[in-house]
Design an enzyme around this catalytic site. Structure first.
Site: not given
Lengths: 301, 225
Positions: A27, A51, A53, A55, A109, A112, A140, A240
């Site tokens: 993660k 989602n 979440i 991070l 990342n 996000c 990503k 995923g």
């Protein structure tokens, strides 16, 4: 090669599932600890899952001191996903990770959808990270840009070793009674089946734009889905949302992929890479076309 | 390895507004009462979490309240339909209690039939919003039933020394926790995976957002504020 998409598996909670992958992607780790967003964090829609979440993670220092040694004990190659709010954040985390032998690769990342985006460009972030580490760096990227191939070229110019395509794309679901957002943050990241054609388009475009290896992801739920990503240019595939419904997905999809490739009379899945692009078809496509025509004695659905 | 099991529906029957979906056990460990399974929801992307309602040598049963597309798809299953399930997951009730008292509200009575059998059929207090919903009380032995506007907490007032094991709507659980600080409470949260992968089911536990699927769903009352 089958990986998990970052944030879609906790290897410490399910080590067997992590070991079923060719590499485990953590993660996203940020410079400081984050509890993540308030619930409600997930919602199902007719075409995918949302989602928010946010991070949630222990922060890079606790990650290095506590989480990473435990992850290393699982016995699967580790990719660490790194996040932040400035190029310098990424660089500092990469510098710390660079010293750790347990880390095989770093995924940046930069995409996000559930937190404020870094204000610097992919080029600046990858450049800063590149100066900080010699480890393989995967950028990503988000599909929610006008021209993802341009971002891919910028990442390649900045020294990325590969691309992870794609992150989720922002979506929103309403509670049917009150017509108010289900998720605490309103919108969240859309994953699952709806993301698959978007991922295919992104991998297709980027594999024409750059020579880098690409980890393709977005709604993969079967060997056929994985094969399609490989056909448009992915050299690895990440799982995923499917892991939420089927913890055994990696084993199943690996077997389905092998069967799908064999069913086309092709010896090695590598030979299928990029076959969707006309110019590559001439190199590896003849055998496949023979198979499609029935010369190989196998039918293709 | 954590893997979904394939099973078959044996029967699905109405219990007031709810459905009791009975499936072949197919070698599944039923786990401890209060633990849960993720059940495939036909035609939907994500499975849904259900605590084990009844466990026999041959069957597992789940009590379903058809409130959305996923629960409705599961409630519509018929005898012979295939079903994939993953579990048992999470932490159930501790059974080392001396004076057990089961407390349930609405669909929250779901884990209590199995819990009751495991504890030798102790007394129970169950609350429902209507007499129709209260049909589900027939699943729990030795139950005192109250119907809205009477609340389960009204019936708990003179049982301060009991070891309360409860499941029900959040306001009920908070009220039970105030009356019985040592209670074991089973909570609920939206869940995509049930095994710690999605980080979707967090609730504030011990003052921090933690995953209910791993920490719970049964928690000591003092852990949730």
């Amino acid at each position: 090669v089958i990986l998990n998409a970052s944030g879609c598996l906790d290897a410490l909670a399910a080590p067997d599932v992590a070991r079923s992958l060719d590499a485990f992607v953590t993660k996203t780790v940020t410079p400081l600890p984050r509890d993540g967003n308030q619930p409600v964090r997930i919602a199902e829609t007719d075409v995918g899952m949302l989602n928010t979440i946010g991070l949630a993670n222990p922060g890079i220092d606790a990650f290095l001191a506590e989480t990473l040694p435990r992850l290393a004990g699982i016995g699967v190659p580790l990719w660490v996903s790194v996040g932040g709010w400035a190029a310098e954040d990424y660089a500092r985390s990469c510098e710390q990770l660079d010293e750790r032998d347990e880390v095989e690769a770093i995924e940046l990342n930069v995409s996000c959808p559930n937190v404020a985006a870094p204000h610097e460009s992919a080029w600046e972030i990858v450049s800063a990270a590149r100066r900080a580490t010699a480890k393989p760096l995967y950028a990503k990227l988000s599909p929610a840009v006008p021209d993802i191939a341009e971002v891919a070229r910028a990442s390649a110019d900045a020294g990325a070793d590969g691309l992870s395509l794609v992150n989720t794309i922002r979506g929103l679901a309403l509670d049917p009674r009150g017509l108010t957002p289900v998720l605490s943050t309103g919108a969240g990241g859309l994953s699952g089946p709806a993301l698959r054609p978007i991922a295919l388009a992104a991998v297709y475009a980027c594999s024409r734009a750059v020579e880098l290896p690409i980890v393709g992801m977005g709604g993969v739920a079967s060997g056929r889905d994985a094969l399609e990503l490989i056909a448009v240019g992915a050299s690895a595939v990440a799982l995923g949302t499917v892991l939420f419904t089927d913890p055994g997905a990696a084993v199943r999809i690996r077997a389905e992929l092998a069967a799908a490739v064999a069913g086309r009379g092709v010896e090695n899945v590598v030979d299928m890479r990029g076959i969707a692009h006309g110019e590559r078809r001439s190199a590896v496509g003849e055998r496949v076309e023979n198979s499609l025509l029935g010369v190989g004695g196998k039918t293709v659905d | 390895m954590l893997a979904a099991a394939s099973t078959k529906v044996v029967a699905s029957e109405d219990v007031g507004p709810y459905r009791l979906v009975r499936v072949q056990r197919s070698g599944c460990d039923p786990g401890v009462p209060g633990q849960f399974f993720m059940l495939e929801a036909p035609g939907r992307l994500l499975p849904r979490p259900f605590s084990v309602c009844l466990a026999t040598q041959a069957e597992l049963a789940f009590l379903v309240d058809p409130i959305g597309p996923g629960t409705s798809a599961i409630a519509a299953l018929e005898a012979g339909d295939p079903l994939r399930l993953l579990g048992p997951l999470g932490h159930g009730y501790r059974l080392d209690v001396r004076r057990p008292l089961l407390v349930g509200g609405g669909i929250g009575i779901a884990p209590l039939p199995y819990l009751s059998e495991s504890l030798g059929r102790p007394p129970a207090v169950l609350g429902f919003r209507s007499a129709w919903h209260a049909a589900a009380a027939a699943l729990v032995p030795n139950a005192e039933v109250v119907i809205d506007p009477v609340l389960v907490t009204d019936a708990l007032a003179d049982r301060g020394d009991a070891d309360v094991l409860a499941c029900g709507p959040e306001p009920m659980l908070h009220a039970v926790a105030r009356l019985s600080p040592r209670a074991q409470l089973a909570w609920e949260a939206p869940m995509a995976c049930g095994y710690g992968a999605c980080f979707g089911c967090v609730v504030e536990i011990d003052g921090r957002l933690k995953r209910l699927c791993l920490e719970g769903p049964v928690l000591a009352a003092e852990r949730v504020s």
